[in-house]
Write an enzyme that holds these catalytic residues in place. Structure first.
Site, PDB file in Angstrom:
ATOM      1  N   GLY A 252      24.175  46.776   2.862  1.00 13.99           N
ATOM      2  CA  GLY A 252      24.022  46.567   1.194  1.00 13.99           C
ATOM      3  C   GLY A 252      25.344  45.789   0.766  1.00 13.99           C
ATOM      4  O   GLY A 252      26.131  46.487  -0.036  1.00 13.99           O
ATOM      5  N   THR A 253      25.631  44.684   1.011  1.00 16.32           N
ATOM      6  CA  THR A 253      26.569  43.766   0.835  1.00 16.32           C
ATOM      7  C   THR A 253      26.823  43.571  -0.845  1.00 16.32           C
ATOM      8  O   THR A 253      28.105  43.877  -1.299  1.00 16.32           O
ATOM      9  CB  THR A 253      26.410  42.333   1.073  1.00 16.32           C
ATOM     10  OG1 THR A 253      25.687  42.409   2.741  1.00 16.32           O
ATOM     11  CG2 THR A 253      27.777  41.326   1.084  1.00 16.32           C
ATOM     12  N   ARG A 254      25.905  43.757  -1.520  1.00 16.31           N
ATOM     13  CA  ARG A 254      26.137  43.672  -3.121  1.00 16.31           C
ATOM     14  C   ARG A 254      26.589  44.990  -3.554  1.00 16.31           C
ATOM     15  O   ARG A 254      26.776  45.046  -5.077  1.00 16.31           O
ATOM     16  CB  ARG A 254      24.700  43.077  -3.617  1.00 16.31           C
ATOM     17  CG  ARG A 254      24.387  41.598  -3.310  1.00 16.31           C
ATOM     18  CD  ARG A 254      23.042  41.317  -3.893  1.00 16.31           C
ATOM     19  NE  ARG A 254      21.927  41.807  -3.251  1.00 16.31           N
ATOM     20  CZ  ARG A 254      20.637  41.863  -3.789  1.00 16.31           C
ATOM     21  NH1 ARG A 254      20.669  41.524  -5.082  1.00 16.31           N
ATOM     22  NH2 ARG A 254      19.738  41.977  -3.089  1.00 16.31           N
ATOM     23  N   MET A 255      26.591  46.139  -2.835  1.00 17.49           N
ATOM     24  CA  MET A 255      27.231  47.274  -3.500  1.00 17.49           C
ATOM     25  C   MET A 255      28.817  47.228  -3.456  1.00 17.49           C
ATOM     26  O   MET A 255      29.292  47.953  -3.942  1.00 17.49           O
ATOM     27  CB  MET A 255      26.829  48.503  -2.610  1.00 17.49           C
ATOM     28  CG  MET A 255      25.263  48.662  -2.622  1.00 17.49           C
ATOM     29  SD  MET A 255      24.561  49.074  -4.140  1.00 17.49           S
ATOM     30  CE  MET A 255      25.093  50.636  -4.147  1.00 17.49           C
ATOM     31  N   LYS A 256      29.521  46.332  -2.996  1.00 14.94           N
ATOM     32  CA  LYS A 256      31.003  46.156  -2.794  1.00 14.94           C
ATOM     33  C   LYS A 256      31.675  47.548  -2.536  1.00 14.94           C
ATOM     34  O   LYS A 256      32.352  48.044  -3.030  1.00 14.94           O
ATOM     35  CB  LYS A 256      31.328  45.930  -4.272  1.00 14.94           C
ATOM     36  CG  LYS A 256      30.652  44.605  -4.840  1.00 14.94           C
ATOM     37  CD  LYS A 256      31.521  44.181  -6.147  1.00 14.94           C
ATOM     38  CE  LYS A 256      30.974  42.845  -6.744  1.00 14.94           C
ATOM     39  NZ  LYS A 256      30.206  42.809  -7.842  1.00 14.94           N
TER      40      LYS A 256
END
Ligand code: UD1
Ligand code: CA
Length: 254
Positions: A14-18
């Site tokens: 979930g890379t875009r969850m930072k």
């Protein structure tokens, strides 16, 4: 037909969850997303649940350690949603125990999964004798999601990913929400035909319904999902939208 089992796809980072947490552990209204999914499955009568873990697998396993009926399969490399199901082959065979049973496939990042939708899909699956049922919904803005392509008679043809879709297919507003019911034997057979010949060079579970349809089997797409279920979480903004929807439902506004 024996009791249904479920496969929950939850191996991604979930890379875009930072965040360093696996995406499915991000809390929505104080509870990790994947718990909502597991609880909804169980409430819909699915008591045996296989969770596909990968990125920081041990964290997801310990979060769900107290959940009855949950087993884990590790996907060490994330080669796509189809690959995530491929690694479950032995576990599905073990749970099915030589019979065929319905396999509900969902993702761990869709905390709005409704018990009523899983029930409706299982009921339709049993009543129609289809080998695969794709749960869909309509979205005004379908950007980024898999499109559900039907023929002139309205029969299911295929799911086409945004990155593989023609402009005509991109105009379709019926979308795949990664909520399926498959016959276990048909599912395992269709996985053998998956390839990575697509824009993302991944094994797509979304190809399995088309593979089965092309083999002559009965595959259906049913717009059974509620609009709120289209809120799968990829970004922090998505998470906020889910929390707002949960708050709305809790105050009975809907
Ligand atoms: C997927 C669907 C798309 C659908 C959308 C929202 C495919 C090819 N596309 O796209 O049609 O509209 O979901 O429901 O399936 N995962 C693994 N292992 C992997 C890859 C993914 O466990 O190797 C898990 C992820 O952790 C996530 C889920 O599967 O929970 C979905 O993966 P994601 O990459 O977000 O799929 P989308 O591109 O959103
Ligand atoms: Ca996604």
């Amino acid at each position: 037909m024996s009791e249904p089992i479920a496969v929950v796809l939850a191996a991604g980072k979930g890379t875009r969850m930072k965040s360093d947490l696996p995406k499915v552990l991000a809390p929505a209204a104080g509870k990790p997303m994947i718990r909502y999914v597991v609880e909804a499955l169980r409430a819909a009568g699915v008591g045996r649940i296989v969770v596909v873990v990968g990125y920081r697998a041990e964290l997801v396993q310990s979060e769900l350690a107290d959940e009855p009926g949950v087993s884990f399969v590790e996907q060490t490399e994330q080669l796509g949603t189809g690959h995530a199901v491929m690694v479950c082959r032995e576990e599905i065979e073990r749970l099915a125990g030589g019979e065929s049973c319905p396999v509900v496939i969902v993702t761990g990042d869709s905390p709005m999964l409704q018990v009523s939708s899983v029930e409706a899909l299982l009921k339709e699956f049993r009543e129609t004798g289809a080998v695969c049922l794709v749960g869909t919904t309509h979205k005004d803005d379908p950007t980024g999601l898999g499109r559900v392509v039907r023929d002139a008679a309205g029969e299911f043809l295929a799911i086409v990913e945004q990155k593989d879709a023609t402009p005509e297919q991109q105009a379709v507003t019926e979308v795949n929400m990664s909520t399926y019911v498959f016959d276990s034997a048909a599912l395992l057979t269709s996985l053998e035909s998956l390839t990575t010949e697509n824009a993302q060079r991944e094994y797509y579970i979304t190809d399995c319904p088309r593979i089965l349809k092309d083999s002559g089997a009965q595959v259906r797409a049913l717009a059974a999902l509620k609009p709120c279920e289209a809120l799968s979480v990829n970004t922090l903004d998505d998470l906020k939208a889910v929390e707002a929807e949960m708050a709305k439902q809790n105050t009975g506004q809907q």
